[in-house]
Design an enzyme around this catalytic site. Sequence first.
Site, PDB file in Angstrom:
ATOM      1  N   ASP A 158      -2.074  -2.076  18.379  1.00 18.76           N
ATOM      2  CA  ASP A 158      -1.159  -2.797  19.269  1.00 18.76           C
ATOM      3  C   ASP A 158      -1.964  -3.664  20.231  1.00 18.76           C
ATOM      4  OD1 ASP A 158      -2.132  -0.681  20.810  1.00 18.76           O
ATOM      5  OD2 ASP A 158      -0.221   0.377  20.856  1.00 18.76           O
ATOM      6  N   ASN A 197       7.717   8.144  25.978  1.00 13.18           N
ATOM      7  CA  ASN A 197       9.073   7.925  25.459  1.00 13.18           C
ATOM      8  C   ASN A 197       9.131   8.061  23.935  1.00 13.18           C
ATOM      9  OD1 ASN A 197       7.700   5.689  24.640  1.00 13.18           O
ATOM     10  ND2 ASN A 197       9.008   4.186  25.645  1.00 13.18           N
ATOM     11  N   HIS A 215       7.041   6.601  21.751  1.00 11.64           N
ATOM     12  CA  HIS A 215       6.594   5.446  20.960  1.00 11.64           C
ATOM     13  C   HIS A 215       5.332   5.791  20.162  1.00 11.64           C
ATOM     14  CE1 HIS A 215       4.153   3.698  24.619  1.00 11.64           C
ATOM     15  NE2 HIS A 215       3.337   4.383  23.837  1.00 11.64           N
ATOM     16  N   GLU A 271       8.445   0.675  20.520  1.00 10.41           N
ATOM     17  CA  GLU A 271       9.261   1.224  21.594  1.00 10.41           C
ATOM     18  C   GLU A 271      10.645   1.609  21.065  1.00 10.41           C
ATOM     19  OE1 GLU A 271       7.644   1.986  24.155  1.00 10.41           O
ATOM     20  OE2 GLU A 271       7.472   0.353  25.586  1.00 10.41           O
TER      21      GLU A 271
HETATM   22  C1  GLP Z   1      -0.181   3.788  24.747  1.00  9.11           C
HETATM   23  C2  GLP Z   1      -0.371   3.049  23.425  1.00  9.11           C
HETATM   24  C3  GLP Z   1      -0.397   4.007  22.286  1.00  9.11           C
HETATM   25  C4  GLP Z   1      -0.974   5.314  22.744  1.00  9.11           C
HETATM   26  C5  GLP Z   1       0.024   5.955  23.668  1.00  9.11           C
HETATM   27  C6  GLP Z   1      -0.468   7.225  24.329  1.00  9.11           C
HETATM   28  O1  GLP Z   1       0.470   3.056  25.688  1.00  9.11           O
HETATM   29  N1  GLP Z   1       0.561   2.008  23.153  1.00  9.11           N
HETATM   30  O2  GLP Z   1      -1.114   3.451  21.229  1.00  9.11           O
HETATM   31  O3  GLP Z   1      -1.216   6.141  21.649  1.00  9.11           O
HETATM   32  O4  GLP Z   1       0.484   5.032  24.627  1.00  9.11           O
HETATM   33  O5  GLP Z   1      -1.488   6.958  25.244  1.00  9.11           O
HETATM   34  P1  GLP Z   1      -2.371   8.087  25.935  1.00  9.11           P
HETATM   35  O6  GLP Z   1      -3.230   8.648  24.868  1.00  9.11           O
HETATM   36  O7  GLP Z   1      -3.163   7.359  26.989  1.00  9.11           O
HETATM   37  O8  GLP Z   1      -1.427   9.088  26.497  1.00  9.11           O
END
Ligand code: GLP
Length: 240
Positions: free
Chosen positions: A67, A136, A138, A143
């Site tokens: 992403d 949430n 995702h 999303e």
């Molecule tokens: C982020 C990214 C994801 C990631 C998720 C969890 O915003 N878009 O690719 O896996 O949210 O992030 P974290 O590992 O910092 O909790």
Amino acid sequence: MQIIVADDHDDLSRIAAGHIATAIRDTPTGVVIPATGNTPMGTYRELAALRAAGSLDTSGLRVFQLDEYVGLPEGDDRSLWGWTLHSFVEPLDIPLAQTHRLPGNAPDLDAACHAFDAAIAAAGGVDLAILGIGANGHLGYNEPPADATAPTRPIQLTPASVASGAVYWGSEDRVPRSALTAGMPHLLGARAIVLLVSGAHKRDILDRSLNGPVTPDIPASYLQDSANLTVICDRAAVGG
Ligand code: GLP
């Protein structure tokens, strides 16, 4: 689905790296989609240590970006491509020619997303998706609502994701409001999916994703239908 519960985040990182190293040794030229975010960073450090010790060759991997924020200038410190490079591509000695960016400042974002889908198809699909989970539900920036067919596309970040993004960039003001995300079929269709989940703040969404109804309102719930899924979480994330 296999679920492995680690003692804590360090243990999760060691276990995940061992699991991923096995997948890489089986398919050394495989197509990998590696998440950014905080959860997989220890895992990537462990993988880099295996490579540095000479027990893992990662130089044949092909990397597709999961992403990217829309509209950041080249070299911006919030670039998820920069994060992918510094945490995964460079420490694992993967040539840039074997990488595919999601170009968040392309003049035609829809065309760039179509080209990305075509490039993954031409590469033979995804061998290994290393994913985290958003508060949430995702996956990448798919999303909610996002069903299993949602393609690579531009999206608006939800307020929940803007709030989580502030953890990375210091304040919500610094979190871009839109992003590109690799589509759900690339993630759900990967020949191996490793979902990394750490911390008590992920407990509720992990439970709803794995044990609740399969629904576009929780994109990660579609993982329930995947036979190729390994969840590696720590005890805090399952309430132990
Ligand atoms: C982020 C990214 C994801 C990631 C998720 C969890 O915003 N878009 O690719 O896996 O949210 O992030 P974290 O590992 O910092 O909790």
